[in-house]
Design an enzyme around this catalytic site. Sequence first.
Site, PDB file in Angstrom:
ATOM      1  N   LYS A 182       0.842  -0.825  -0.004  1.00 43.56           N
ATOM      2  CA  LYS A 182       0.209  -0.016  -0.084  1.00 43.56           C
ATOM      3  C   LYS A 182       1.326   1.071  -0.022  1.00 43.56           C
ATOM      4  O   LYS A 182       1.457   1.385   1.072  1.00 43.56           O
ATOM      5  CB  LYS A 182      -0.758  -0.094   1.082  1.00 43.56           C
ATOM      6  CG  LYS A 182      -1.944   1.087   1.200  1.00 43.56           C
ATOM      7  CD  LYS A 182      -2.335   1.536   2.069  1.00 43.56           C
ATOM      8  CE  LYS A 182      -1.046   2.880   3.352  1.00 43.56           C
ATOM      9  NZ  LYS A 182      -1.153   4.298   2.484  1.00 43.56           N
ATOM     10  N   GLU A 260      12.436   1.853   8.913  1.00 37.03           N
ATOM     11  CA  GLU A 260      12.689   2.647   8.119  1.00 37.03           C
ATOM     12  C   GLU A 260      12.371   4.611   8.163  1.00 37.03           C
ATOM     13  O   GLU A 260      11.007   4.334   8.006  1.00 37.03           O
ATOM     14  CB  GLU A 260      12.548   2.646   6.559  1.00 37.03           C
ATOM     15  CG  GLU A 260      13.688   1.543   6.363  1.00 37.03           C
ATOM     16  CD  GLU A 260      15.048   1.665   5.590  1.00 37.03           C
ATOM     17  OE1 GLU A 260      15.441   2.244   6.709  1.00 37.03           O
ATOM     18  OE2 GLU A 260      15.425   0.394   5.985  1.00 37.03           O
ATOM     19  N   CYS A 294      14.350  11.477   4.367  1.00 35.62           N
ATOM     20  CA  CYS A 294      14.658  11.010   5.988  1.00 35.62           C
ATOM     21  C   CYS A 294      15.697  11.053   6.691  1.00 35.62           C
ATOM     22  O   CYS A 294      16.109  11.119   7.746  1.00 35.62           O
ATOM     23  CB  CYS A 294      14.033   9.631   6.323  1.00 35.62           C
ATOM     24  SG  CYS A 294      14.622   9.094   4.845  1.00 35.62           S
ATOM     25  N   GLU A 392      12.206  16.143  13.278  1.00 35.43           N
ATOM     26  CA  GLU A 392      11.998  16.671  11.994  1.00 35.43           C
ATOM     27  C   GLU A 392      11.299  17.816  10.780  1.00 35.43           C
ATOM     28  O   GLU A 392       9.845  17.315  10.919  1.00 35.43           O
ATOM     29  CB  GLU A 392      11.559  15.591  11.045  1.00 35.43           C
ATOM     30  CG  GLU A 392      12.400  14.381  10.507  1.00 35.43           C
ATOM     31  CD  GLU A 392      11.657  13.392   9.751  1.00 35.43           C
ATOM     32  OE1 GLU A 392      10.213  13.250  10.157  1.00 35.43           O
ATOM     33  OE2 GLU A 392      12.206  12.648   8.977  1.00 35.43           O
TER      34      GLU A 392
HETATM   35  P1  NAD Z   1       3.849   8.324   7.528  1.00 32.97           P
HETATM   36  O1  NAD Z   1       4.231   7.416   8.073  1.00 32.97           O
HETATM   37  O2  NAD Z   1       2.488   9.344   7.569  1.00 32.97           O
HETATM   38  O3  NAD Z   1       2.991   7.938   6.401  1.00 32.97           O
HETATM   39  C1  NAD Z   1       3.387   6.103   6.379  1.00 32.97           C
HETATM   40  C2  NAD Z   1       2.215   5.811   5.286  1.00 32.97           C
HETATM   41  O4  NAD Z   1       1.825   4.509   6.089  1.00 32.97           O
HETATM   42  C3  NAD Z   1       2.035   5.886   4.313  1.00 32.97           C
HETATM   43  O5  NAD Z   1       1.286   5.260   3.560  1.00 32.97           O
HETATM   44  C4  NAD Z   1       0.202   6.078   5.277  1.00 32.97           C
HETATM   45  O6  NAD Z   1      -0.808   5.914   4.312  1.00 32.97           O
HETATM   46  C5  NAD Z   1       0.269   4.968   6.032  1.00 32.97           C
HETATM   47  N1  NAD Z   1       0.097   4.963   7.451  1.00 32.97           N
HETATM   48  C6  NAD Z   1      -0.279   6.244   7.968  1.00 32.97           C
HETATM   49  N2  NAD Z   1      -0.946   6.307   8.993  1.00 32.97           N
HETATM   50  C7  NAD Z   1      -1.278   4.635   9.290  1.00 32.97           C
HETATM   51  C8  NAD Z   1      -2.335   4.571   8.961  1.00 32.97           C
HETATM   52  N3  NAD Z   1      -2.607   4.114  10.934  1.00 32.97           N
HETATM   53  N4  NAD Z   1      -1.989   2.735   9.597  1.00 32.97           N
HETATM   54  C9  NAD Z   1      -1.619   2.317   8.946  1.00 32.97           C
HETATM   55  N5  NAD Z   1      -1.177   3.289   8.502  1.00 32.97           N
HETATM   56  C10 NAD Z   1      -0.721   4.147   8.058  1.00 32.97           C
HETATM   57  O7  NAD Z   1       4.518   8.955   6.898  1.00 32.97           O
HETATM   58  P2  NAD Z   1       4.437  10.162   5.389  1.00 32.97           P
HETATM   59  O8  NAD Z   1       4.624  11.630   6.489  1.00 32.97           O
HETATM   60  O9  NAD Z   1       4.624   9.750   4.793  1.00 32.97           O
HETATM   61  O10 NAD Z   1       6.540   9.815   5.434  1.00 32.97           O
HETATM   62  C11 NAD Z   1       7.500  10.989   6.037  1.00 32.97           C
HETATM   63  C12 NAD Z   1       8.057   9.896   7.067  1.00 32.97           C
HETATM   64  O11 NAD Z   1       8.826   8.574   5.928  1.00 32.97           O
HETATM   65  C13 NAD Z   1       9.019  10.933   7.512  1.00 32.97           C
HETATM   66  O12 NAD Z   1       9.046  10.829   8.697  1.00 32.97           O
HETATM   67  C14 NAD Z   1      10.378  10.191   7.299  1.00 32.97           C
HETATM   68  O13 NAD Z   1      11.185  10.525   7.480  1.00 32.97           O
HETATM   69  C15 NAD Z   1      10.352   8.989   6.734  1.00 32.97           C
HETATM   70  N6  NAD Z   1      10.807   8.575   5.917  1.00 32.97           N
HETATM   71  C16 NAD Z   1      11.426   7.268   6.175  1.00 32.97           C
HETATM   72  C17 NAD Z   1      12.439   6.850   5.741  1.00 32.97           C
HETATM   73  C18 NAD Z   1      13.683   5.742   6.083  1.00 32.97           C
HETATM   74  O14 NAD Z   1      14.139   5.013   5.116  1.00 32.97           O
HETATM   75  N7  NAD Z   1      13.791   5.949   6.907  1.00 32.97           N
HETATM   76  C19 NAD Z   1      12.517   7.223   3.861  1.00 32.97           C
HETATM   77  C20 NAD Z   1      11.540   8.448   3.655  1.00 32.97           C
HETATM   78  C21 NAD Z   1      10.713   8.478   4.868  1.00 32.97           C
END
Ligand code: NAD
Length: 490
Positions: A182, A260, A294, A392
């Site tokens: 997803k 991650e 990230c 962040e």
């Molecule tokens: P997010 O955690 O809000 O969402 C990530 C994914 O999780 C999306 O697909 C979202 O729909 C899903 N999601 C969110 N809440 C959920 C829930 N309650 N239940 C199930 N699924 C849920 O993150 P984002 O805003 O999309 O991305 C930014 C974040 O990702 C930043 O914190 C960034 O640092 C991190 N990031 C980390 C890496 C890494 O490799 N460590 C790489 C890229 C981004």
Amino acid sequence: MATKFELSDLIRTEHFIDGKWVASISGKRFDVTNPATGEVIATIADGGEADARAATDAAARAFPAWRDALPKDRAAVLHRWHALMLENADVLGRLISLEQGKPFAEGRGEVLYGASYVAWFADEATRIYGDLIPQQQRGKRMSAVKEPVGVVAAITPWNFPLAMIARKIAPALAVGCTVVGKPAEDTPLTALALVMLAHEAGVPPGVLNLIASSRESAVPAVADWLHDGRVRKITFTGSTPVGKYLARESAETLKKLSLELGGNAPFIVFDDADLDAAVDGLLVSKFRNGGQTCVCPNRVYVQTSVYEKFGDMLAKRVAALKVAPATDSAAQIGPMINARAVDKIARHVDDAVSKGARALTGGKRLTALGPNYYAPTVLADATSEMQLSCEETFGPVVPLFRFEDEAEAIHAANDTPFGLASYFYSQDVRRIDRVSRQLEAGIVGINEGAISSEAAPFGGVKESGYGREGSKYGLDDYLSIKYLCQGGLD
Ligand code: NAD
């Protein structure tokens, strides 16, 4: 067979389950918009619990045959997928720019970056070895073999809509796992296009399934995977709070997890650094994707004796960055992903300025370009009391903190629950050794701002998560070890 596609061919608006494009069982749909203009690009199927279950059913059915396929046959499919990604790199790059906002050169660069993981894991598929354990007792042979864990659920963020999902699907398929996935609600179209190419490449029905969901529907959809014992692993890239939630909820079925998560990367400039190189490295690492990565530096620590000089050098370069929609070929920074993201950036900058920070450049929204643009910003006199030192910012903002000596810099760099990337610039070999050992991070860039590579282990420590993607270690998260003990051999 045409293998080069038009953008319109690649915009898919349904889920991909069991080798077919299907609407949501509920009939619900949601809009995907262009962050540069707010225009709707497509209205697509909105997957919930029932769609997630259908995807798991398909993946569970497809697992035994895919697990038992010869590694070289799985590798061949992945190589074809890689070739299709390269052949369609321009159009995929345009699609990324359209739904995510990054300049086209970066969108295309992301395709090549994501594809490099597919090629890497295609090669690794044929190199999964076990061990014959030295004999301990007469008449007994002991060995260890590696097996795919089973059905893997992959959940990804919006900032790298192609690379994040490619580097999860590729190792999973390479070792013989099947996948339910997803992508993020802001950027599902690139992932759907990628799955279409995987299908074209010959990934069998049920081996790779993808549902798209609005934020609201994502919660029950993912919860279904969390509670379904057939899903043996969750691989997640996203924010730390969501990662913790997934860990808690999946505990009931004790799944394997790769997380991650968020970062809060320090970037330290010592007074013995090559300052030109440090400015170059900071620009590369900070401003890729407009600071929405990230691993991008969130806190820049500069030693007092070079602080003013470094700030001036940096501000000149940052002020020259071209902010424009992805359609402008000169664009270096595009819009932020959505209004919430711009609001957070503005909140961090306003908080810092109210506590004494000085904007050397930027420090404001660029409303003339549209609601989602923020000026590349350098803030001097940042302190640990400011919000941007502990959260962040995820935008084009560089806060400059002062430090006096090495111990102070290391203490400040590590004074965070996060531990993904870190960077420092120094020309003293003994300092390089000391500082790289002491930084609490999964990744350390030493006189280098561009750290990502398919050949290197990518991942964090502390609340930035666990597991590694890429490299020879990147397969381990998708494998379990089976011990075979054969007796009666004398
Ligand atoms: P997010 O955690 O809000 O969402 C990530 C994914 O999780 C999306 O697909 C979202 O729909 C899903 N999601 C969110 N809440 C959920 C829930 N309650 N239940 C199930 N699924 C849920 O993150 P984002 O805003 O999309 O991305 C930014 C974040 O990702 C930043 O914190 C960034 O640092 C991190 N990031 C980390 C890496 C890494 O490799 N460590 C790489 C890229 C981004």
